[in-house]
Structures are given as C-alpha cells and as structure tokens.
Write a protein that holds these residues in place. Sequence first.
Motif, PDB file in Angstrom:
ATOM      1  N   GLY A 261      -0.399 -23.448  19.004  1.00 51.29           N
ATOM      2  CA  GLY A 261       0.835 -22.965  19.045  1.00 51.29           C
ATOM      3  C   GLY A 261       1.096 -21.887  18.051  1.00 51.29           C
ATOM      4  N   CYS A 262       0.285 -22.316  16.727  1.00 49.26           N
ATOM      5  CA  CYS A 262       0.615 -21.476  15.579  1.00 49.26           C
ATOM      6  C   CYS A 262       0.182 -19.970  15.944  1.00 49.26           C
ATOM      7  CB  CYS A 262      -0.367 -21.930  14.513  1.00 49.26           C
ATOM      8  SG  CYS A 262       0.123 -23.071  13.516  1.00 49.26           S
ATOM      9  N   ALA A 263      -0.976 -19.754  16.989  1.00 51.66           N
ATOM     10  CA  ALA A 263      -1.310 -18.281  17.074  1.00 51.66           C
ATOM     11  C   ALA A 263      -0.280 -17.813  18.144  1.00 51.66           C
ATOM     12  CB  ALA A 263      -2.577 -18.483  17.735  1.00 51.66           C
ATOM     13  N   GLN A 265       2.840 -18.566  18.777  1.00 50.94           N
ATOM     14  CA  GLN A 265       4.248 -18.234  17.921  1.00 50.94           C
ATOM     15  C   GLN A 265       4.215 -17.080  16.968  1.00 50.94           C
ATOM     16  OE1 GLN A 265       6.742 -20.015  18.878  1.00 50.94           O
ATOM     17  NE2 GLN A 265       5.991 -21.705  19.636  1.00 50.94           N
ATOM     18  N   LEU A 266       3.062 -17.026  16.220  1.00 54.87           N
ATOM     19  CA  LEU A 266       3.068 -15.874  15.218  1.00 54.87           C
ATOM     20  C   LEU A 266       3.094 -14.531  15.875  1.00 54.87           C
ATOM     21  CD1 LEU A 266       0.689 -17.284  12.694  1.00 54.87           C
ATOM     22  CD2 LEU A 266       2.873 -16.631  12.026  1.00 54.87           C
ATOM     23  N   GLN A 267       2.366 -14.471  17.116  1.00 55.53           N
ATOM     24  CA  GLN A 267       2.246 -13.560  17.892  1.00 55.53           C
ATOM     25  C   GLN A 267       3.716 -12.905  18.628  1.00 55.53           C
ATOM     26  OE1 GLN A 267      -0.919 -12.273  17.837  1.00 55.53           O
ATOM     27  NE2 GLN A 267       0.027 -10.426  18.863  1.00 55.53           N
ATOM     28  N   ARG A 268       4.274 -13.987  19.027  1.00 51.97           N
ATOM     29  CA  ARG A 268       5.711 -13.816  19.498  1.00 51.97           C
ATOM     30  C   ARG A 268       6.683 -13.080  18.322  1.00 51.97           C
ATOM     31  NH1 ARG A 268      10.306 -17.098  18.852  1.00 51.97           N
ATOM     32  NH2 ARG A 268       8.957 -18.585  17.963  1.00 51.97           N
ATOM     33  N   LEU A 269       6.503 -13.617  17.035  1.00 50.32           N
ATOM     34  CA  LEU A 269       7.301 -13.353  15.931  1.00 50.32           C
ATOM     35  C   LEU A 269       7.140 -11.821  15.637  1.00 50.32           C
ATOM     36  CD1 LEU A 269       7.565 -16.449  14.061  1.00 50.32           C
ATOM     37  CD2 LEU A 269       9.427 -15.411  15.144  1.00 50.32           C
ATOM     38  N   LEU A 270       5.680 -11.465  15.823  1.00 50.89           N
ATOM     39  CA  LEU A 270       5.217 -10.192  15.512  1.00 50.89           C
ATOM     40  C   LEU A 270       5.944  -9.191  16.190  1.00 50.89           C
ATOM     41  CD1 LEU A 270       1.315 -10.860  14.457  1.00 50.89           C
ATOM     42  CD2 LEU A 270       3.087  -9.903  13.091  1.00 50.89           C
TER      43      LEU A 270
ATOM     44  N   ASN B  92       3.207 -25.151  12.944  1.00 56.44           N
ATOM     45  CA  ASN B  92       3.463 -25.009  14.362  1.00 56.44           C
ATOM     46  C   ASN B  92       4.926 -25.486  14.519  1.00 56.44           C
ATOM     47  OD1 ASN B  92       2.959 -24.471  17.129  1.00 56.44           O
ATOM     48  ND2 ASN B  92       2.748 -26.667  17.172  1.00 56.44           N
ATOM     49  N   LEU B  95       7.246 -22.692  13.296  1.00 62.64           N
ATOM     50  CA  LEU B  95       7.166 -21.369  13.934  1.00 62.64           C
ATOM     51  C   LEU B  95       8.058 -21.725  15.448  1.00 62.64           C
ATOM     52  CD1 LEU B  95       3.568 -20.255  13.273  1.00 62.64           C
ATOM     53  CD2 LEU B  95       5.435 -19.229  12.276  1.00 62.64           C
ATOM     54  N   ASP B 100      12.897 -15.187  18.021  1.00 63.75           N
ATOM     55  CA  ASP B 100      12.527 -13.973  18.116  1.00 63.75           C
ATOM     56  C   ASP B 100      12.778 -12.918  16.911  1.00 63.75           C
ATOM     57  OD1 ASP B 100      11.317 -15.092  20.289  1.00 63.75           O
ATOM     58  OD2 ASP B 100      12.149 -13.681  21.536  1.00 63.75           O
ATOM     59  N   ILE B 131      -1.486 -10.388  10.665  1.00 61.65           N
ATOM     60  CA  ILE B 131      -0.232 -10.453   9.706  1.00 61.65           C
ATOM     61  C   ILE B 131      -0.146  -9.370   8.715  1.00 61.65           C
ATOM     62  CG2 ILE B 131       1.437 -11.965   8.947  1.00 61.65           C
ATOM     63  CD1 ILE B 131       0.325 -13.069  11.547  1.00 61.65           C
ATOM     64  N   LEU B 372      -8.147 -20.790  14.015  1.00 58.21           N
ATOM     65  CA  LEU B 372      -6.759 -20.088  14.029  1.00 58.21           C
ATOM     66  C   LEU B 372      -6.800 -18.540  13.919  1.00 58.21           C
ATOM     67  CD1 LEU B 372      -3.694 -20.240  14.215  1.00 58.21           C
ATOM     68  CD2 LEU B 372      -3.573 -20.810  11.974  1.00 58.21           C
ATOM     69  N   ARG B 375      -8.068 -17.034  17.159  1.00 59.92           N
ATOM     70  CA  ARG B 375      -7.139 -16.954  18.038  1.00 59.92           C
ATOM     71  C   ARG B 375      -6.032 -15.986  17.758  1.00 59.92           C
ATOM     72  NH1 ARG B 375      -7.586 -21.884  20.959  1.00 59.92           N
ATOM     73  NH2 ARG B 375      -8.711 -23.435  19.773  1.00 59.92           N
ATOM     74  N   LEU B 376      -5.632 -15.817  16.486  1.00 65.87           N
ATOM     75  CA  LEU B 376      -4.683 -14.687  16.206  1.00 65.87           C
ATOM     76  C   LEU B 376      -5.263 -13.487  16.583  1.00 65.87           C
ATOM     77  CD1 LEU B 376      -3.003 -15.876  12.918  1.00 65.87           C
ATOM     78  CD2 LEU B 376      -1.892 -14.801  14.984  1.00 65.87           C
ATOM     79  N   LEU B 379      -5.704 -12.783  20.296  1.00 65.12           N
ATOM     80  CA  LEU B 379      -4.333 -12.236  20.829  1.00 65.12           C
ATOM     81  C   LEU B 379      -3.659 -10.938  20.508  1.00 65.12           C
ATOM     82  CD1 LEU B 379      -2.665 -15.976  20.386  1.00 65.12           C
ATOM     83  CD2 LEU B 379      -3.168 -14.786  22.594  1.00 65.12           C
TER      84      LEU B 379
END
Lengths: 314, 380
Positions: A261-263, A265-270, B92, B95, B100, B131, B372, B375-376, B379
């Motif tokens: 979820g963290c990954a 959601q952060l992607q969405r916000l970015l 989580n 967030l 958005d 980030i 994490l 995953r980031l 993505l």
Amino acid sequence: MLRVKVRGQRDLVTVVGSAAAVSPGETIEALGQWVQDAKHGLQFRAERLQVILPGTREGIEKYLGSGLVRGIGPHFARTLVNAFGEAVFEVIEQSPERLEELPGIGRKRRAQITAAWAEQQVVREIMVFLQSHGVGTARAVRIYKTYGEAAILTVSENPYRLALDIWGIGFKTADTLAQSLGIPRDSLLRACAGVRHALQVWSEQGHCASEPEALLTQASQLLEIPAPIIEQAIEDEVQAEHLIRDQGLLYLTPLYRAEQGCAVQLQRLLQGTPPWGQIDVSRALPWVEIQTGLTLAPSQRAALRPCSQARSRC
Amino acid sequence: MLTGGPGVGKTTLVNSLLRILQAKQVEVQLAAPTGRAAKRLQETTGCEAKTVHRLLEFDPSAYRFKRDAEYPLEAELLVLDEASMLDTVLMNQLLRALPDETALLLVGDVDQLPSVGPGRVLADLIASGAIPTVRLTEVFRQALSSRIIVNAHRIHSGERPIAPAKGETSDFYLIEAADAEDLADKLVASVTQRIPKRFGFDPLADIQVLTPMNRGGLGTQALNLALQQRLNPDAQPRLQRFGTTYAPGDKVIQRVNNYDKEVFNGDIGQITRIDAEAGLVVVEIDGRAVEYEASALDELSLAYAISIHKAQGSEYPVVVIPLAMQHYALLERNLLYTGVTRGRQLVVLIAEAKALRIALGRQQATRRITRLAERLGGLG
C-alpha cells in the motif's frame, strides 16, 4: 499453598491444592486428605478446592473490602456489614433499594454497587474457568470485557484466538491454556497459530517479512514442532490468506498490505499536480526572509526550490 | 522529503516554506507521530499540529481510522514531522487518506532509530530514489556553540563525543564509570543531587533518564526503583499492582494508546492522588487529571527512567544516559545518537569506556527485512 483458619483447630492449617483466585478473608471448602510432609509437617492435600461465600460477619467484611468489588473498600464494607449483618449479599442481590437507607448512598452509588456486584459474579465464574487453566486475574478480567458472557465458550473452542483478540495475551498464554484444554502440541491448529506467532515475534524486531527457510527454522524451534508440520501450517496459512508469499518472502497479511500500500499510494501521490501552481522563488525568498527576520543559508535556499516547485511532491 | 540532523535548519526551512505557502492561501495541516512531537511542532511553527492518530480521527470503538480513501483529509499540504518514527502500517493508513492533489512533506532525521513498529519507511523512501529528497548537512554556526549538537554529529560519524575541560560549564558532560555499580551510583547522584544543585533543574519535571534496556541493573525497571526510593520514598498511600508500587508524586508513563482516556503511548505524567479504598489512581498528564482503576495500572510504568526507544520523537530539558556493557546486545551508534539528540539544554552521558567504544563502532547491527524501496523503485 494456603494458610487457613479452621473451626476447631488452634493453629492455622496449611492447605495445598490448585484453585481459582483466593483472596484473604474468603472461605474455602476443600476435599482431600491429610498428609504428613517430611519438610513442612502436617498438611491438607486438597483434590478439590472451592471458594464459598463467607458466612461469618468478619469473613463477609473482609471479602467485600478486599477490592474484588469495585467501589467497595474496607471502610464501606464495614458500614455495610454493620447495617445488614450476614444478609448483606441478599440485600445487594435482591433488595438493593435498601442500600439507600445508608448515609451517603444515593441512587447513583447504589446502581454502581449492584452493577459491580453483578460483574464480579460473572467475572468470578469466568475466572474460575480461566484460572483453573492457569490464566491470571487481570487477564481474565480483560477476556471477560472482550467476549462478555460468551467468554468460556469462545475460549474453549479456540484458545489461540486470545492472542489475536486480547491485548496483553500473547501466544504463550493462549498456548498454555490450549495445553490444559488438551489440544495436542503438534496439532495443526497450534502450528498454524504458532507460525503466525513466530512471524509476529520477528516483526516486533522491526522486520516486515521473513525468508521462508528462516521462518521454518524459527517456528520449528519456538514451537518444538517437526518441520514437516510447520511446512504444512505455512501452506495452510498462505491458503487461508493469513500469510502472503511475495518477492521470495513470507509476510503476515496486514504487513504485506501495508508495505504494498505504501508503495502504491506514494506512486499515486507522485503523479499529482501541485495545488499551489508555480511559485516565484526569487521573489518569495527575500519576502520570507523579511517576514521571519532570518537569513536563509545557501543550503536552505537550495532546498526551498525543489520543495516549493516540485510537482506536488515535496 | 526533508532530512538532516540537529542544527542543520530543518525547522527554519519548514517555517519559511509554511510562510510562503500560507501567504498563497494554501491550506496546510501539520502532524507528528507522537503527542509530544506534535506539541513541539506546534510550538516551533505557531500552527496547530496534531498526532497522526488524531489527524486520521482514530475511532476506538471500531478500532480503525475514520479518515481513509473514502473520507480523505482536507488539506493542500500535509507536513509530517519526525517521519523516521512512522512504521509501515501507520504510513500506509496516512497515505491512503491523502487525496491525489494533496502535497506531502515528510520531515525527519533518517539517522534516528527506526520506528518501533515494522519497517524503516523513511530510509526506504530515500533509498528508493523515487521520492524527491533534500538532505541538509551543514550545521549552522549558532548551533556549533552547542556541544549537544556537535557531539550528536560526532557520534553520528563514529567519533567519541568531546567532554568539557575540568571546571568548564557545558551542555554536554561525559562521565566515565568503572563498572555497573559505579555507574548506578553516579547516575543516582547526578539525577538527585548534582544536576539540580549545579544547574537548578528539577529532578522530576526536567530530568529524564534514558537507558538502552528495560531489564538488568541499569535497565528501566531497576533504575526506576532506585530513583523512586530517592526522589519519592515516603509518600502515602501506596498501592501495589503488577509488581510496581505507586504513590502520590510518582512520575509515570503511559505504555499503550488508550483512546477512551485519550492518553497515548509515551505520555508522561505525575500521580496526584491515590484512593486505596476505591482502588483509584489519578494521574495528571499535560495538565489534565486522568483516572486509572487499579486493574488498569498495567498500562502505566514508573517513568523516572524510560528506554531510549520510548523517547523517540520527544525532547527533554535534561537527559541522562547510562551506557554499560550489560547493554551489550543493544549498543549501537544510532541508539546513542537518538538518546543524545533528545536533550535540549543538558546531556549527561555516564558510560563504561568499553561500552561507549562499542556503541560508536557498531552500525545497523539489526538489518530490517523490507521490500518497500524495491517496490517503489520498481513502480517508478
């Protein structure tokens, strides 16, 4: 081991046995036999030990004032016994309105006392059950507060639920209870709960997941269950979606969802756009320095740029 | 993300940013993971700051947050301070509740101990490279006059903290102890006599002992007993529950979140009244009287000494830290760094020489298993 005053005996008698909570001042009934212990002398070995409501005025006062009933302390216990004598339990249960005859007792206090008494009785019954299986008073109260009157049924069906539902009760307590309820140590029920427990212990050290071999070894050691049964339990738990297998690791489901979820959601916000549009930093910087009376250092100026201009990402 | 150690100007930068955005009528919310951290954020920014739990409107009866994807937060910018304390689960939840178009600024010191809960979110976010991150490293001149800050940075790079010359007044002292017993004596003397006498600090309100462990002779339990005996020996009535004796005047800490009472893990207070007859203990926490039934006293511990882990996100006027070989398993650079950076006006480190050496030398002994960052990165 209890030291008990027995009618007709001059000295205190030592009674050995297992019982639910016993508080000073309570009266007990014991069934068993007298034995001469080599070290401790004459003792009564009780096969059955039961707390019965006290009969004497003194006993009643001690019992009421022992802190078992919320809102009644030693002082008020004496007042109660002085007023109603040995009938005090009946008064509380059957004609509680008579409590209001006492000075300082109004409708509200009376309601408090009767409620506390009723709770004490249910709690007592549950405690007898739980304590006969080795669970202490404070935890028994918490279990009662969570499951209410269905506590005994709930717990005997699957004691491992306690570890999931009750704060302060871990797998170990639940496990002890399960043993005394006769659930086999190498049963799949225990192995499944135990695998979750092993992963939980692991996550308490800060990890979000475990490598499968590490979990197998850990759980097997921790639970003293042979590896094949643990392997089966892991499969079952994965099937039941209590565990998730991903990226070569095993996760407790809530932790997997959180990390994933963290990954996401952060992607969405970015990808969002900034709500405040463009900010002219070359004008905003001098302005804010005047406003705050502070001069920003080059490193801070450099930092403000991406912070105020990044596309919604700071 | 904005990260950096003490004295590098994170606060000034956040304040400047807030000024600029507020002048543009940007709607800002501020939050931090603990009550004490939120309070401090509120003090330094002059704007309302909430705990994350309050921001997300935790509903204790349902045991969930009211704010989520369906009922998101209303803000154009959320600033979250002490972000190193956020674990994966809470992050989580937070967030999810951000729409958005809401911007998020995470502020924290990635070199602090990671969260108590699972994960090392802040470190993973930085490691992912996904980030945008600003890392401030330059320590400001005015901050360099503080030995606390200078020594925090020394500890961070594995160097021995500098003690003041004999007789020199400083805000950082390093006292060597020969062994555990010597350390305990020096600690009790410092807290009860030397610091109050020399600097005028109150042993209860101002001084906080921070120790690496709970167990052992120099753990929280033993130190609490020793300090209680010296600082609050005779108060009556006394009430014993769950292996601890409580008396009026005792300093206590809440160990879990209790939403009914609105007291939270890490809140510190003082017992003002005990009614032994009714089995009631009244604790004053942040100026508010909170009642505990005797059966709920396992939510509290004595708080003359607390663990460094529990002190994350909090600051105290004076911090006293014992460091001994009996803490061996936990001795680590970022543990000491976190402890030292909790002190605002005075830090007293009482250490066995060998223990200090080990703590400075050891880094990231406990690697945390997370994916994490991958995953980031994957993505992105």
